[in-house]
Scaffold this motif. Structure first.
Motif, PDB file in Angstrom:
ATOM      1  N   ASN A 164     -14.030  -3.953  -4.210  1.00 50.13           N
ATOM      2  CA  ASN A 164     -15.242  -4.379  -4.911  1.00 50.13           C
ATOM      3  C   ASN A 164     -16.520  -3.814  -4.306  1.00 50.13           C
ATOM      4  N   LEU A 165     -16.480  -3.392  -3.041  1.00 48.52           N
ATOM      5  CA  LEU A 165     -17.658  -2.818  -2.395  1.00 48.52           C
ATOM      6  C   LEU A 165     -17.834  -1.327  -2.680  1.00 48.52           C
ATOM      7  N   ALA A 166     -16.819  -0.696  -3.227  1.00 51.10           N
ATOM      8  CA  ALA A 166     -16.893   0.739  -3.496  1.00 51.10           C
ATOM      9  C   ALA A 166     -17.964   1.038  -4.543  1.00 51.10           C
ATOM     10  N   ASP A 167     -18.703   2.097  -4.321  1.00 48.30           N
ATOM     11  CA  ASP A 167     -19.707   2.539  -5.294  1.00 48.30           C
ATOM     12  C   ASP A 167     -19.052   3.230  -6.477  1.00 48.30           C
ATOM     13  N   ALA A 168     -17.874   3.802  -6.242  1.00 46.60           N
ATOM     14  CA  ALA A 168     -17.111   4.474  -7.304  1.00 46.60           C
ATOM     15  C   ALA A 168     -15.634   4.417  -6.936  1.00 46.60           C
ATOM     16  N   LEU A 172     -19.805   5.106  -1.121  1.00 44.38           N
ATOM     17  CA  LEU A 172     -18.384   4.883  -0.825  1.00 44.38           C
ATOM     18  C   LEU A 172     -17.571   5.151  -2.083  1.00 44.38           C
ATOM     19  N   VAL A 173     -16.692   6.166  -1.990  1.00 47.78           N
ATOM     20  CA  VAL A 173     -15.849   6.573  -3.116  1.00 47.78           C
ATOM     21  C   VAL A 173     -14.406   6.261  -2.736  1.00 47.78           C
ATOM     22  N   LEU A 174     -13.814   5.300  -3.418  1.00 51.45           N
ATOM     23  CA  LEU A 174     -12.463   4.839  -3.117  1.00 51.45           C
ATOM     24  C   LEU A 174     -11.445   5.563  -3.982  1.00 51.45           C
ATOM     25  N   LEU A 175     -10.430   6.135  -3.332  1.00 47.41           N
ATOM     26  CA  LEU A 175      -9.300   6.711  -4.044  1.00 47.41           C
ATOM     27  C   LEU A 175      -8.296   5.589  -4.251  1.00 47.41           C
ATOM     28  N   THR A 176      -7.974   5.286  -5.519  1.00 48.60           N
ATOM     29  CA  THR A 176      -7.085   4.169  -5.814  1.00 48.60           C
ATOM     30  C   THR A 176      -6.329   4.418  -7.112  1.00 48.60           C
ATOM     31  N   THR A 177      -5.104   3.949  -7.145  1.00 47.59           N
ATOM     32  CA  THR A 177      -4.311   4.060  -8.371  1.00 47.59           C
ATOM     33  C   THR A 177      -4.846   3.121  -9.447  1.00 47.59           C
ATOM     34  N   ARG A 178      -5.720   2.190  -9.080  1.00 46.10           N
ATOM     35  CA  ARG A 178      -6.288   1.231 -10.036  1.00 46.10           C
ATOM     36  C   ARG A 178      -7.500   1.778 -10.786  1.00 46.10           C
ATOM     37  N   ALA A 179      -7.988   2.947 -10.400  1.00 51.61           N
ATOM     38  CA  ALA A 179      -9.179   3.518 -11.040  1.00 51.61           C
ATOM     39  C   ALA A 179      -8.840   4.099 -12.400  1.00 51.61           C
ATOM     40  N   GLN A 180      -9.834   4.178 -13.255  1.00 49.05           N
ATOM     41  CA  GLN A 180      -9.688   4.810 -14.563  1.00 49.05           C
ATOM     42  C   GLN A 180     -10.110   6.274 -14.539  1.00 49.05           C
ATOM     43  N   LEU A 181     -11.101   6.606 -13.698  1.00 47.00           N
ATOM     44  CA  LEU A 181     -11.705   7.936 -13.690  1.00 47.00           C
ATOM     45  C   LEU A 181     -10.910   8.906 -12.815  1.00 47.00           C
ATOM     46  N   SER A 182     -10.601  10.062 -13.358  1.00 48.59           N
ATOM     47  CA  SER A 182      -9.921  11.109 -12.593  1.00 48.59           C
ATOM     48  C   SER A 182     -10.894  11.729 -11.591  1.00 48.59           C
ATOM     49  N   GLU A 212     -18.799  -0.828   7.485  1.00 44.62           N
ATOM     50  CA  GLU A 212     -19.823  -1.063   6.455  1.00 44.62           C
ATOM     51  C   GLU A 212     -21.227  -1.014   7.039  1.00 44.62           C
ATOM     52  N   SER A 213     -21.414  -1.548   8.234  1.00 41.42           N
ATOM     53  CA  SER A 213     -22.729  -1.465   8.889  1.00 41.42           C
ATOM     54  C   SER A 213     -23.091  -0.015   9.179  1.00 41.42           C
ATOM     55  N   TRP A 214     -22.126   0.729   9.690  1.00 41.89           N
ATOM     56  CA  TRP A 214     -22.323   2.150   9.983  1.00 41.89           C
ATOM     57  C   TRP A 214     -22.671   2.912   8.700  1.00 41.89           C
ATOM     58  N   ARG A 215     -21.933   2.633   7.623  1.00 44.10           N
ATOM     59  CA  ARG A 215     -22.176   3.301   6.334  1.00 44.10           C
ATOM     60  C   ARG A 215     -23.557   2.946   5.789  1.00 44.10           C
ATOM     61  N   ALA A 216     -23.948   1.677   5.882  1.00 45.68           N
ATOM     62  CA  ALA A 216     -25.246   1.235   5.372  1.00 45.68           C
ATOM     63  C   ALA A 216     -26.389   1.948   6.093  1.00 45.68           C
ATOM     64  N   GLU A 217     -26.246   2.172   7.398  1.00 47.71           N
ATOM     65  CA  GLU A 217     -27.279   2.894   8.161  1.00 47.71           C
ATOM     66  C   GLU A 217     -27.478   4.307   7.622  1.00 47.71           C
TER      67      GLU A 217
END
Length: 160
Positions: free
Chosen positions: A117-121, A80-90, A70-75
């Protein structure tokens, strides 16, 4: 070469899947991250066999924890785009941007709620409702291919 998305693996469990995904990244010119702890040593023969000699061709970042990642990503200011079966958007309805980090969870458990919860999408691969999930390497390949297509990465045959 235009900016590429970045593929990140959250605490991967299965060396063959990790090797396959890193081989994919090598072939498509996509940088990758492994967020520790992994469920296997990097010297594992299954990991090396599935990645073959492509592993030396991957721009690979290793992060000792999700906090370090997360520190590396913030720099970098990366989304952050999370692939998850819990998402609604294809994933096919999502507008990818250069520099996006596509995060794949553990094969056995996905990611914890705090990471989710930290994912942007959050996006998913549409599937038949009676089935649980795709293999993580298959899902990663599908989504990475769509992200690169949207960014015009396949317009040149050699991906340069």
């Amino acid at each position: 070469m235009p900016a590429r998305p970045h593929l990140a693996l959250y605490q991967p469990d299965i060396p063959q899947n990790t090797g396959t995904l890193l081989r994919l990244c090598a072939c498509l010119g996509v940088p990758a991250s492994i967020i520790e702890p992994a469920g296997f040593p990097v010297s594992d023969r299954h990991f090396r066999r599935s990645g073959m000699d492509y592993l030396d061709q991957v721009a690979l970042e290793r992060h000792i924890s999700f906090t370090a990642f997360e520190s590396w990503r913030a720099e970098r200011g990366a989304r952050l785009v999370l692939l998850t079966t819990r998402a609604q958007l294809s994933y096919t309805a999502f507008a990818f941007r250069p520099g996006d980090i596509l995060l794949l969870g553990r094969e056995s458990a996905g990611v914890p709620d705090a990471v989710h919860n930290l994912a942007d999408a959050t996006i998913r691969v549409p599937m038949r409702p009676s089935l649980r999930s795709l293999n993580v390497a298959v899902a990663g390949a599908m989504v990475l291919g769509e992200a690169l297509r949207q960014m015009g990465a396949f317009e040149d045959e050699d991906l340069t």
